[in-house]
Design an enzyme around this catalytic site. Structure first.
Site, PDB file in Angstrom:
ATOM      1  N   SER A 145     -36.756  33.432 -16.289  1.00  0.00           N
ATOM      2  CA  SER A 145     -35.581  33.897 -17.034  1.00  0.00           C
ATOM      3  C   SER A 145     -34.400  32.987 -16.698  1.00  0.00           C
ATOM      4  O   SER A 145     -34.352  32.412 -15.598  1.00  0.00           O
ATOM      5  CB  SER A 145     -35.234  35.332 -16.623  1.00  0.00           C
ATOM      6  OG  SER A 145     -33.972  35.710 -17.151  1.00  0.00           O
ATOM      7  N   TYR A 158     -33.773  41.614 -10.221  1.00  0.00           N
ATOM      8  CA  TYR A 158     -34.393  40.887 -11.334  1.00  0.00           C
ATOM      9  C   TYR A 158     -34.182  39.370 -11.199  1.00  0.00           C
ATOM     10  O   TYR A 158     -35.134  38.575 -11.271  1.00  0.00           O
ATOM     11  CB  TYR A 158     -33.811  41.391 -12.654  1.00  0.00           C
ATOM     12  CG  TYR A 158     -34.395  40.740 -13.872  1.00  0.00           C
ATOM     13  CD1 TYR A 158     -35.681  41.064 -14.307  1.00  0.00           C
ATOM     14  CD2 TYR A 158     -33.671  39.797 -14.603  1.00  0.00           C
ATOM     15  CE1 TYR A 158     -36.214  40.459 -15.430  1.00  0.00           C
ATOM     16  CE2 TYR A 158     -34.205  39.191 -15.722  1.00  0.00           C
ATOM     17  CZ  TYR A 158     -35.477  39.525 -16.139  1.00  0.00           C
ATOM     18  OH  TYR A 158     -36.020  38.923 -17.246  1.00  0.00           O
TER      19      TYR A 158
END
Ligand code: NAD
Length: 257
Positions: A145, A158
């Protein structure tokens, strides 16, 4: 077996392949001629995605696998070995995201995020690579990501898990290179999927699009296109890299004169 025969039978496993980015990757790899295993914790949705691929002329099967459970991963790869004897392409896509302020992040949320987003990449990578060794050929793409490259508010667990996926990609790449296995990472920017539908507030959406030269969210198909390229036989000299697919988010600094 000739190179052509071996290509015709190539098997790709996509974790979290039932929905969102994973489903687009599964569809794209099937279009590329691979037999695609749509592995997901949600078997019902995986069946729908596999059926859609088969109905449009591709070849796919659904598998139930929870990537946060090492035993379930081992079981799934045992089934793949029995049924196909090979796994040529692995896309580590399954992931979860929940945002917490740094000071409020509960330990169990941190641990669940790391287990699902990071440890799964290690374990699926080990199982798949053992099968890839048989043919001295393989392609592994880990979905990270932009949150693994730049910090984002609320993304302690995350973002850290995705930064570690990028580090793990490099580790895997250098140790598997001698076996004809490439390992790369695609780092999506914000993409319209069930995940962002649930996670991104109007403020988050605005914050992302304001920082992006393209001023829009991407589509799952735009991520799948990059994955497809890295999984191709002729992407044979690219390994250990991270490719942001992000509308310019990572490149951007100040955007107004
Ligand atoms: P999504 O939530 O829309 O879909 C995720 C899929 O993974 C679902 O089918 C879900 O059932 C499955 N899944 C969840 N937990 C699982 C588990 N434990 N085992 C097996 N399957 C599981 O997510 P998405 O937006 O398509 O994201 C896919 C990947 O891309 C994730 O790794 C995510 O972190 C990454 N990513 C997404 C975005 C984005 O903007 N959507 C941006 C950057 C990175």
């Amino acid at each position: 077996m000739t190179e052509q025969d071996s290509r015709a039978l190539r098997v790709a496993l996509v974790t979290g392949g039932a929905m969102g980015i994973g489903a687009a990757i599964a569809e794209r790899l099937a279009m590329d001629g691979l037999h695609v295993l749509v592995a997901d914790i949600n078997l019902e949705a995986a069946n729908v995605t596999a059926a859609k691929i088969n109905a449009s002329g591709g070849s796919a099967a659904a598998l139930c696998m929870d990537v946060s459970d090492p035993e379930a991963i081992a079981q799934t790869f045992a089934t793949i070995e029995l049924d196909y004897g090979r796994c040529d392409v692995l896309i580590n896509n399954a992931g979860i995201a929940k945002t917490y302020a740094f000071l409020d992040l509960p330990l169990d949320a941190w641990q669940k995020t790391l287990t699902t987003n990071l440890t799964s990449v290690l374990l699926c990578g080990q199982h798949a690579a053992r099968l890839m060794l048989r043919h001295q050929w393989g392609r592994i793409v880990n979905i990270s990501s932009v949150s693994g490259l730049r910090a984002g508010t609320g993304r302690t667990a995350y973002g850290t898990s995705k930064a570690a996926v990028i580090g793990l990609t490099r580790q895997m790449a250098i140790e598997l290179a001698e076996h004809g296995i490439t390992v790369n990472s695609v780092a999506p920017g914000p993409i319209d999927t069930p995940m962002t539908e649930a996670l991104h507030s109007a403020e988050t959406r605005l914050s992302f699009t304001n920082g992006m030269p393209m001023k829009r969210y991407g589509t799952p198909a735009e991520i799948a296109a990059a994955v497809s390229f890295l999984a191709r036989p002729d992407a044979s000299f690219i390994t250990g890299h991270v490719v942001p697919v992000d509308g310019g988010f990572i490149a951007a600094g100040v955007l107004n004169i």
